[in-house]
Design an enzyme around this catalytic site. Structure first.
Site, PDB file in Angstrom:
ATOM      1  N   GLY A  71      25.337 -19.908  24.165  1.00  0.00           N
ATOM      2  CA  GLY A  71      24.865 -19.441  22.868  1.00  0.00           C
ATOM      3  C   GLY A  71      24.321 -20.555  22.004  1.00  0.00           C
ATOM      4  O   GLY A  71      23.365 -20.352  21.233  1.00  0.00           O
ATOM      5  N   THR A  72      24.904 -21.742  22.095  1.00  0.00           N
ATOM      6  CA  THR A  72      24.406 -22.868  21.306  1.00  0.00           C
ATOM      7  C   THR A  72      22.974 -23.203  21.690  1.00  0.00           C
ATOM      8  O   THR A  72      22.116 -23.434  20.827  1.00  0.00           O
ATOM      9  CB  THR A  72      25.315 -24.098  21.497  1.00  0.00           C
ATOM     10  OG1 THR A  72      26.595 -23.823  20.935  1.00  0.00           O
ATOM     11  CG2 THR A  72      24.732 -25.329  20.814  1.00  0.00           C
ATOM     12  N   GLN A 182      29.333 -13.193  18.135  1.00  0.00           N
ATOM     13  CA  GLN A 182      30.583 -12.499  17.838  1.00  0.00           C
ATOM     14  C   GLN A 182      30.379 -10.996  17.608  1.00  0.00           C
ATOM     15  O   GLN A 182      31.352 -10.285  17.334  1.00  0.00           O
ATOM     16  CB  GLN A 182      31.246 -13.115  16.598  1.00  0.00           C
ATOM     17  CG  GLN A 182      31.669 -14.551  16.757  1.00  0.00           C
ATOM     18  CD  GLN A 182      32.820 -14.723  17.741  1.00  0.00           C
ATOM     19  OE1 GLN A 182      33.454 -13.760  18.159  1.00  0.00           O
ATOM     20  NE2 GLN A 182      33.095 -15.965  18.112  1.00  0.00           N
ATOM     21  N   GLY A 203      27.823 -15.688  26.713  1.00  0.00           N
ATOM     22  CA  GLY A 203      28.524 -14.948  27.750  1.00  0.00           C
ATOM     23  C   GLY A 203      30.029 -14.973  27.631  1.00  0.00           C
ATOM     24  O   GLY A 203      30.697 -13.954  27.812  1.00  0.00           O
ATOM     25  N   HIS A 204      30.601 -16.136  27.336  1.00  0.00           N
ATOM     26  CA  HIS A 204      32.059 -16.230  27.372  1.00  0.00           C
ATOM     27  C   HIS A 204      32.731 -15.600  26.160  1.00  0.00           C
ATOM     28  O   HIS A 204      33.950 -15.468  26.132  1.00  0.00           O
ATOM     29  CB  HIS A 204      32.521 -17.684  27.544  1.00  0.00           C
ATOM     30  CG  HIS A 204      32.356 -18.549  26.343  1.00  0.00           C
ATOM     31  ND1 HIS A 204      31.191 -19.221  26.083  1.00  0.00           N
ATOM     32  CD2 HIS A 204      33.202 -18.877  25.350  1.00  0.00           C
ATOM     33  CE1 HIS A 204      31.337 -19.923  24.967  1.00  0.00           C
ATOM     34  NE2 HIS A 204      32.541 -19.721  24.504  1.00  0.00           N
ATOM     35  N   THR A 240      16.552 -24.760  37.107  1.00  0.00           N
ATOM     36  CA  THR A 240      16.920 -23.725  38.068  1.00  0.00           C
ATOM     37  C   THR A 240      17.908 -22.750  37.450  1.00  0.00           C
ATOM     38  O   THR A 240      18.937 -23.148  36.912  1.00  0.00           O
ATOM     39  CB  THR A 240      17.543 -24.364  39.321  1.00  0.00           C
ATOM     40  OG1 THR A 240      16.595 -25.267  39.895  1.00  0.00           O
ATOM     41  CG2 THR A 240      17.930 -23.306  40.340  1.00  0.00           C
ATOM     42  N   CYS A 328      34.205 -25.094  17.620  1.00  0.00           N
ATOM     43  CA  CYS A 328      33.326 -26.253  17.539  1.00  0.00           C
ATOM     44  C   CYS A 328      33.752 -27.220  16.444  1.00  0.00           C
ATOM     45  O   CYS A 328      33.268 -28.348  16.379  1.00  0.00           O
ATOM     46  CB  CYS A 328      31.883 -25.798  17.301  1.00  0.00           C
ATOM     47  SG  CYS A 328      31.219 -24.804  18.658  1.00  0.00           S
TER      48      CYS A 328
END
Length: 387
Positions: A71-72, A182, A203-204, A240, A328
């Site tokens: 996301g960052t 979120q 994703g996480h 890739t 973070c």
């Protein structure tokens, strides 16, 4: 004493459906999705299948979605990519606007642009989630290149008025970027109804694999790459592709969106029970965003008088996983920029604590965690944890 994990806003455990979908790919998929032989074609077909599944869930076109390494990166690509396009179009110092409560993955790229001479306007946000938009003349002055407003705040759970902001930006012809890390799977996101130009996902946060992200770039929105070395992801994100990660992301998004209604109701009930237990037993506790619309999975509170950095470590000793705010900012003893924006100087008088729930959270977890949190707060006050 069984441990209780209440830090799902930082990272939620990998869903079993995701692990099951990824394992055979990691074991047997050898081709590079850019190669033309049969192994490459299989990898490409698998990657594009994951992209199409995400597109259906988000209500966008597959060619508008770009997989990233988190996301960052998605946030940085949206912001810095828009700045690169504006500069190439003859605007050496384009203007930007963001809400005052953005995640550091949005705030810091904009601070970098400000240091380069770009104008960055800060849109104030009140504790009830009311957001102050720029006046119409600022939106249409030809300088503003992008507005960035998150969907759900990572420290308070407040749901910001994205639909209203998106409509104002559409009327002014200014692209809107939304950090939805979120929000996905926690609140409804109808991109066919809400005219968002750029949308970032992680994703996480969904129960998907780490280091996976997604950036939606609507077809009428111009950005340029900020990394170079290949033409992958429509030329916007070289390197890739992680095919297994893309599949895991798609499965996590499918599960989260498919269970949104029932899971939101379940988590809201658990959050409210946790909130009630803390409010009843911790004098003077402040519930962040109490009067705002909130996502179901985040409970942000402030405990009066304690040192700002004591609670997460003390709770860890009691088997409760929690944080003081965004992961973070882990280890920082300064007042969170989010809470400073909401409460001003008054924020310094409260120790922040974020408790966040997810798909593994149970009623037993809440029943076990509540008295431990209350006890830790009382003990910190007794032994000199007060500021």
């Amino acid at each position: 004493m069984d441990p209780v994990y209440l830090d799902h806003a930082a990272a939620t455990p990998l869903r079993p459906e995701v692990r099951e979908a990824m394992e055979p790919l990691r074991a047997g998929l050898v081709g590079n999705a850019s190669s033309v032989h049969r192994w490459g074609r299989l990898a490409r077909a698998t990657l594009e299948g994951a992209r199409e599944r995400c597109a259906v869930l988000l209500g966008v076109r597959p060619d508008e979605l770009h997989f990233t390494r988190g996301g960052t990166e998605a946030n940085n690509l949206a912001i810095l990519g828009r700045a690169a396009w504006a500069r190439a179009s003859g605007h050496p110092t384009p203007g930007f606007a963001r809400s005052a409560v953005e995640h550091s993955a949005v705030r810091e790229p904009l601070e970098s642009l400000a240091a380069q001479g770009c104008r960055v306007d800060i849109l104030s946000v009140r504790p009830d989630a009311t957001l102050s938009l720029p006046p119409r003349e600022a939106l249409t002055d030809g300088v503003l290149s992008l507005v960035s407003v998150q969907w759900v705040n990572q420290e308070t759970g407040m749901v910001l008025p994205v639909a209203h902001v998106a409509e104002r930006c559409r009327e002014a012809g200014i692209p809107l970027h939304v950090d939805a890390a979120q929000a996905a799977g926690r609140v409804g996101m109808d991109l066919q109804r809400v005219p968002v130009s750029l949308l970032s996902l992680s994703g996480h946060k969904l129960g998907g694999p780490r280091s996976t992200g997604l950036l939606a770039v609507r077809r009428d929105t111009e950005i340029r790459p900020v990394l170079f070395g290949g033409g992958q992801e429509g030329g916007l994100r070289p390197g890739t592709e992680d095919v297994a990660g893309a599949v895991g992301f798609a499965v996590a998004l499918e599960v989260a969106v498919g269970q949104l209604e029932t899971e939101a109701a379940r988590l809201t009930a658990l959050r409210d029970r946790l909130e009630e237990g803390l409010v009843e037993n911790i004098p003077g506790i402040r519930v962040h965003g109490k009067d705002a619309p909130r996502a179901p999975h985040i409970l942000g509170v402030g405990v009066p008088g304690l040192f700002r950095d004591v609670l997460p470590a003390a709770l860890d000793l009691e088997g409760v996983g929690a944080s003081a705010g965004s992961a973070c900012r882990s280890g920082s003893t300064e007042v969170s920029p989010v809470l400073a924006a909401l409460y001003g100087a008054d924020a310094a008088g409260f120790a922040p604590l974020r408790l966040s729930l997810g798909w593994t959270t149970t009623e037993r977890d809440i029943e076990a965690a509540t008295p431990r949190i209350v006890e830790v707060v009382a003990r910190m006050a007794e032994v000199g944890g007060r500021a």
